[in-house]
Design a protein around this motif. Sequence first.
Motif, PDB file in Angstrom:
ATOM      1  N   PHE A  86      26.278  15.150  50.095  1.00  0.00           N
ATOM      2  CA  PHE A  86      25.789  15.369  48.732  1.00  0.00           C
ATOM      3  C   PHE A  86      24.760  14.294  48.405  1.00  0.00           C
ATOM      4  O   PHE A  86      25.057  13.115  48.490  1.00  0.00           O
ATOM      5  N   PRO A  87      23.537  14.687  48.043  1.00  0.00           N
ATOM      6  CA  PRO A  87      22.549  13.671  47.702  1.00  0.00           C
ATOM      7  C   PRO A  87      22.999  12.895  46.456  1.00  0.00           C
ATOM      8  O   PRO A  87      23.459  13.509  45.498  1.00  0.00           O
TER       9      PRO A  87
ATOM     10  N   VAL B  88      21.277  11.650  44.121  1.00  0.00           N
ATOM     11  CA  VAL B  88      20.566  12.126  42.927  1.00  0.00           C
ATOM     12  C   VAL B  88      21.219  13.375  42.366  1.00  0.00           C
ATOM     13  O   VAL B  88      21.327  13.548  41.149  1.00  0.00           O
ATOM     14  N   ALA B  89      21.666  14.243  43.304  1.00  0.00           N
ATOM     15  CA  ALA B  89      22.286  15.487  42.850  1.00  0.00           C
ATOM     16  C   ALA B  89      23.607  15.181  42.160  1.00  0.00           C
ATOM     17  O   ALA B  89      23.939  15.793  41.141  1.00  0.00           O
TER      18      ALA B  89
ATOM     19  N   ALA C 158      22.712  14.040  38.778  1.00  0.00           N
ATOM     20  CA  ALA C 158      22.247  15.141  37.942  1.00  0.00           C
ATOM     21  C   ALA C 158      23.397  16.049  37.539  1.00  0.00           C
ATOM     22  O   ALA C 158      23.450  16.544  36.411  1.00  0.00           O
ATOM     23  N   LEU C 159      24.348  16.265  38.466  1.00  0.00           N
ATOM     24  CA  LEU C 159      25.464  17.158  38.163  1.00  0.00           C
ATOM     25  C   LEU C 159      26.461  16.504  37.213  1.00  0.00           C
ATOM     26  O   LEU C 159      27.220  17.191  36.538  1.00  0.00           O
TER      27      LEU C 159
ATOM     28  N   ILE D 132      17.859   5.223  39.591  1.00  0.00           N
ATOM     29  CA  ILE D 132      17.541   6.580  39.138  1.00  0.00           C
ATOM     30  C   ILE D 132      18.307   6.890  37.856  1.00  0.00           C
ATOM     31  O   ILE D 132      17.913   7.755  37.078  1.00  0.00           O
TER      32      ILE D 132
END
Lengths: 244, 388
Positions: A97-98, A100-101, A104-105, A188
Motif C-alpha cells: 500500500f503506498p 500516500v494512498a 489519502a484514504l 505529505i
Amino acid sequence: MKIGLILRPVLIALLLALVLRPDWFVPIFAPFAPAGGPVIYQRASMLSLSLSHLGIVALASAAATIVAVMLAILVTRPAGAAFRPLSRTITNMGQTFPPVAVLALAVPALGFGAGPTLVALFLYGLLPIFENAVTALTNLPRATMEAARGIGLSRWQRLLRVELPLALPVTLTGIRLSIVIALGTATIGSTVAARTLGEVIIAGLLTNNTAYVLQGGLIVGLFAVLIYDALVQLEAYLLGRMGG
Amino acid sequence: MMGIRTHLSPPGLLFAILGLAALLAPFMTLAANRIVAGDGIVAWRVAGPAITVPGVAAVMIGLAMGLVATWTRLRLLGAVFGLAGLLWLLSRSAPILLTQAGEYARVSPAAGFWCLLVIFMLLMADALAALKPGPFMRAVLLFAVLAALVLVLHSGLLSDLSVLQEFSSRRDAFFTEFQRHLGLAFGSLAAAALIGFPLGILCHHRAGLQGATLPVLSFLQTIPSLAMFGLMIPILGWVGNTVPGAQAIGIAGIGFAPAFLALLLYSLLPVVGNTVAGLAATPPAALEAARGMGMTPRQRLLRVELPLGLPIILTGLRIVLVQNIGLAVIAGLIGGGGFGTFVFQGLNQTATDLILLGALPTVVLALTAAILMDTLVELTRRIPEETA
C-alpha cells in the motif's frame, strides 16, 4: 568513515542554521524566488514547524513500536502461532500500500488535520517493525534459548532478559525503516492540513516560489538523512556491544 | 471441549468478531451533494427486508464458514459468499437510497462496508495461504479476481455509487492519468535498470566503487519524497533554461521530467544494491567450476553469476516497481500527472470520491504489480533448483 566525521557536523550546523536563522540564507535563495516575492517562508517559524513535524513522527513511531513489538511477541508465542500466516500476509500486502494512498484514504474516515496523518503514520509504521521483530524473535540462537531454559528462567524472564534484548538490533532496523517512511509521509501530511515542514514545500509549489521549495526541501531532507544516520550509528553501537 | 477448540480457526474467530462489529457500523453514506459529509446508514436499514435480509445473512454465513479450521476450501467459499453478500447489499440499495434523496445526492460505501471488505479479503488470503498455490495458480487467481472486478465495474451494477459517478464524469481524464501513471512507474523502472545493472556489475568487481556508491544511494532513498520531487524543480528548471534543446524534449522545472528523475533516483538503490547482492550470492563452488571449465570473466558473468543471481535482482525490480507506483502519486503535486492528480484535487476540494478515484486504482495497481513480480521471482528461483 572519515568523510562522515567531517560531513556530519557540517550538515548538522547547516540544518540548525536553516531552522534557527533562515534569514541568513536570503542571498542564496533569492535567485529562486519570483521577482519581488518573498524569499523566506514567513507564515510560520521553521522551528515550530520542525518541532510539530518531529513531534508527529515521534508520537506515531513510538505508538507503532509499542504495538508492533507486542503483536510480534504475541504471534511468536505458541498460543498465537495460528495467527502467524495471517500476520505475514498482512505485512506483505500492507507494505505494498503506498504511504500516500494510506494518508489519502485516512482523510475520508477521519477528516483533515493531524489526525489522519498520525493514523496513517502509525498504521504504516507498524509493518516494518512487526516484520523485523518477528524475524528476530523466531531466529534466536537455539543454544542460548536452551541455556536460558536450563538455568530455570520462567517464560517471562526468558522473554524480558533473553529474547527481547537479543532481538533488539534487528527490531531497531525495522524502527529505523519505519521512522524514515514516517518522516516522508508526514511531509505529505501537510496536504491534509497537518502542521509539518511539507507546508513550506507545498506553499512554494502553489505559488511557483522555488525558494520556498528549496528551503523546505533542504530542511526535511537534512532531518531525514541525519536521523537515519544517527539510527544506523545506534544499531552499530548496540551490535558491537552485544558481540563484545 | 478440546475437540471443538481444534476445529475452530483462531483467525476465523477474530474475523467473525470483527465482522459482526463492522456490521454495527454505518454501511452506506447518503450525502446531499459531493462535498458535504453524509449520514451513515447501518446495513439492515439501507433498503427493505427483501434486500437486506439475504445480504446480511450472506455476510454472516460467510463469517461463520470462516470459523471452520479443518476445511480450507469451505473458508475460501465463505469469503466468496461474504463478498457476494456485500456486493448484493451495495448494488441493490444504492438506487433505492438515491430515489429517496435529492437530485445531487451521492451515495457511497461507508466504514462498515470497507471493514467487511478488508475482513473478507483477509479471510480469502488466509485460506489461500493455507492451500499454498503454486506461482501459476496464483497468477491465475490474480487474473480471476481482477477480471471479476472489471466485470462488476463494467456491468454498471455499482454505477450509482459516487466514486463511479466521479469516474464517469472524468472517464477520458482517468485513462490519460492512468497511462501517465504507468509511464512514470515503468519508465523510471526501465531507466533505473538501464543505469543500475551496469553500475551494479561494476560495483561487484570494484569494492572501492561499491563502498562509495551504495551509501550515497541509500541516503538518496531516505530523502522524503515531497522534498525530492520539490528539489528536482530548480535543478531541471535550470537545465531546461541553460542547455540548448533541453526544453524541446520536454525538460522543464515542472511536469513529467522532474517527477521521472525523482523516481529514477529512488529506484537506483534497490536495483544496484540487489544486483550486487545477487552477483555476490553465487556459490563459490559454481564459480570455481566455471573457472575450471576455462570460462572467461565475461562468460562467467553472463552464464553463471547473472542467472544464479536473477531472483535477487528481480526482487530489487519488484521493490522498485511497487515503490514507484506509490511514489508516482506525488507527481500530481508538481504537475507530473498520474493518479495523484485526482488525489490532490480531491484533497483540495474536500471531495472524498475524487480522492478515492485516485487512491483506489493506485492500491490495486501496486498490489497487482507486487503479486505478479513475486510470481516471477519464484519462477526464476525454481529453474536453477530443477536443473541442479
